[in-house]
Design an enzyme around this catalytic site. Structure first.
Site, PDB file in Angstrom:
ATOM      1  N   HIS A 146      26.414 -39.805  38.973  1.00  0.00           N
ATOM      2  CA  HIS A 146      26.292 -39.375  37.303  1.00  0.00           C
ATOM      3  C   HIS A 146      25.149 -38.460  37.146  1.00  0.00           C
ATOM      4  CE1 HIS A 146      26.991 -40.523  33.188  1.00  0.00           C
ATOM      5  NE2 HIS A 146      25.458 -40.461  32.942  1.00  0.00           N
ATOM      6  N   ILE A 181      38.269 -43.969  33.513  1.00  0.00           N
ATOM      7  CA  ILE A 181      37.500 -45.418  33.856  1.00  0.00           C
ATOM      8  C   ILE A 181      38.470 -46.445  34.546  1.00  0.00           C
ATOM      9  CG2 ILE A 181      36.693 -47.375  32.579  1.00  0.00           C
ATOM     10  CD1 ILE A 181      35.554 -45.563  30.479  1.00  0.00           C
ATOM     11  N   LEU A 182      38.095 -46.869  35.594  1.00  0.00           N
ATOM     12  CA  LEU A 182      38.658 -47.628  36.349  1.00  0.00           C
ATOM     13  C   LEU A 182      39.047 -49.053  35.859  1.00  0.00           C
ATOM     14  CD1 LEU A 182      37.645 -46.442  40.073  1.00  0.00           C
ATOM     15  CD2 LEU A 182      39.996 -46.015  38.978  1.00  0.00           C
ATOM     16  N   SER A 195      32.616 -29.725  43.441  1.00  0.00           N
ATOM     17  CA  SER A 195      31.711 -29.411  44.129  1.00  0.00           C
ATOM     18  C   SER A 195      31.146 -30.368  44.970  1.00  0.00           C
ATOM     19  CB  SER A 195      30.751 -28.499  43.406  1.00  0.00           C
ATOM     20  OG  SER A 195      29.964 -29.362  42.664  1.00  0.00           O
ATOM     21  N   ASP A 199      29.012 -46.661  33.971  1.00  0.00           N
ATOM     22  CA  ASP A 199      27.488 -46.342  34.435  1.00  0.00           C
ATOM     23  C   ASP A 199      26.359 -47.320  34.438  1.00  0.00           C
ATOM     24  OD1 ASP A 199      28.854 -43.848  34.613  1.00  0.00           O
ATOM     25  OD2 ASP A 199      28.231 -43.341  32.531  1.00  0.00           O
TER      26      ASP A 199
HETATM   27  C1  GAR Z   1      28.789 -33.632  38.308  1.00  0.00           C
HETATM   28  O1  GAR Z   1      27.853 -33.167  37.439  1.00  0.00           O
HETATM   29  C2  GAR Z   1      29.162 -35.367  38.347  1.00  0.00           C
HETATM   30  O2  GAR Z   1      27.703 -35.725  38.238  1.00  0.00           O
HETATM   31  C3  GAR Z   1      29.826 -35.332  36.973  1.00  0.00           C
HETATM   32  O3  GAR Z   1      30.914 -34.397  36.991  1.00  0.00           O
HETATM   33  C4  GAR Z   1      30.395 -33.226  37.449  1.00  0.00           C
HETATM   34  C5  GAR Z   1      31.572 -32.905  38.709  1.00  0.00           C
HETATM   35  O4  GAR Z   1      31.264 -31.808  39.280  1.00  0.00           O
HETATM   36  N1  GAR Z   1      30.248 -36.843  36.805  1.00  0.00           N
HETATM   37  C6  GAR Z   1      30.189 -37.319  35.721  1.00  0.00           C
HETATM   38  O5  GAR Z   1      30.033 -36.818  34.297  1.00  0.00           O
HETATM   39  C7  GAR Z   1      30.794 -38.846  35.704  1.00  0.00           C
HETATM   40  N2  GAR Z   1      30.718 -39.428  34.407  1.00  0.00           N
HETATM   41  P1  GAR Z   1      32.157 -31.551  40.576  1.00  0.00           P
HETATM   42  O6  GAR Z   1      33.506 -31.549  40.413  1.00  0.00           O
HETATM   43  O7  GAR Z   1      31.629 -30.067  41.055  1.00  0.00           O
HETATM   44  O8  GAR Z   1      31.453 -32.416  41.699  1.00  0.00           O
END
Ligand code: GAR
Length: 192
Positions: free
Chosen positions: A114, A97-98, A21, A150
């Protein structure tokens, strides 16, 4: 970050692992005239990532690699990024993790969104942790990516209220809505 000179947009890759999204939101943003970025590549470490459908929908190149043999796979990605002239990377729900050496090659040119108010709740399960700790405020953060998870410089954050009735799922939804507002604003802030 260098200011944009002329009408050319910065060629950007978005890295995803799931729904996408944020990717969709960034693609929409990239089409606005005032956006400093164009999205030219989608990379996923998960071949089943729903977000990959946006590649076809918006006619953007995609590349999938599980990154299992990570050194070799990262070299391949770096070659591809070079070939496609990618100058900037946005992580958007990218759950891998890259490596340090990958990040070094794109030093200061990778950002991430994040789902917490960093430095609180690095890593996974941020919403569960916030609710378990009876926090009253949650939120999201856009930050530069460094070798330490992070922990890179924070660009922007957005807060969300936590109510008694909130569950990790309801909180995740509320935070995600704010992520969609925050990511484009944070990108504009970097390039202005
Ligand atoms: C989002 O909430 C993003 O912040 C989180 O995963 C979700 C992805 O949603 N990212 C992390 O947790 C990274 N550590 P999306 O695929 O709908 O964009």
């Amino acid at each position: 970050m260098a200011k944009l000179i002329g009408p050319k947009k910065v060629k950007t890759a978005v890295f995803i692992s799931g729904t996408g999204s944020n990717l969709k939101n960034l693609i929409k943003f990239s089409k606005i005239k005032s956006s400093p970025l164009s999205i030219d590549l989608i990379f996923s470490n998960n071949s089943k990532a729903k977000g990959l459908k946006f590649s076809g929908q918006f006619n953007i190149k995609k590349y999938v690699s599980s990154l299992k043999n990570s050194k070799l796979a990262e070299t391949k990605i770096l070659d591809l990024l070079k070939k496609e002239n990618i100058q900037f990377i946005c992580l958007a729900g990218f759950m891998k993790i890259l490596s340090k050496s990958f990040i070094k090659k794109f030093n200061g040119k990778i950002i991430n969104i994040h789902p917490s108010l960093l430095p609180k709740y690095k890593g996974l399960n941020t919403h569960t942790k916030a609710i378990q700790n009876k926090d009253k405020i949650a939120g999201c953060t856009v930050h530069f990516v460094t070798a330490k998870l992070d922990s890179g410089k924070i660009i922007l954050q957005k807060k969300v209220k936590i109510y008694k009735k909130d569950t990790p799922t309801s909180l995740a939804k509320k935070v995600l809505r704010q992520e969609h507002k925050l990511y484009p604003v944070a990108i504009k802030k970097i390039f202005n």
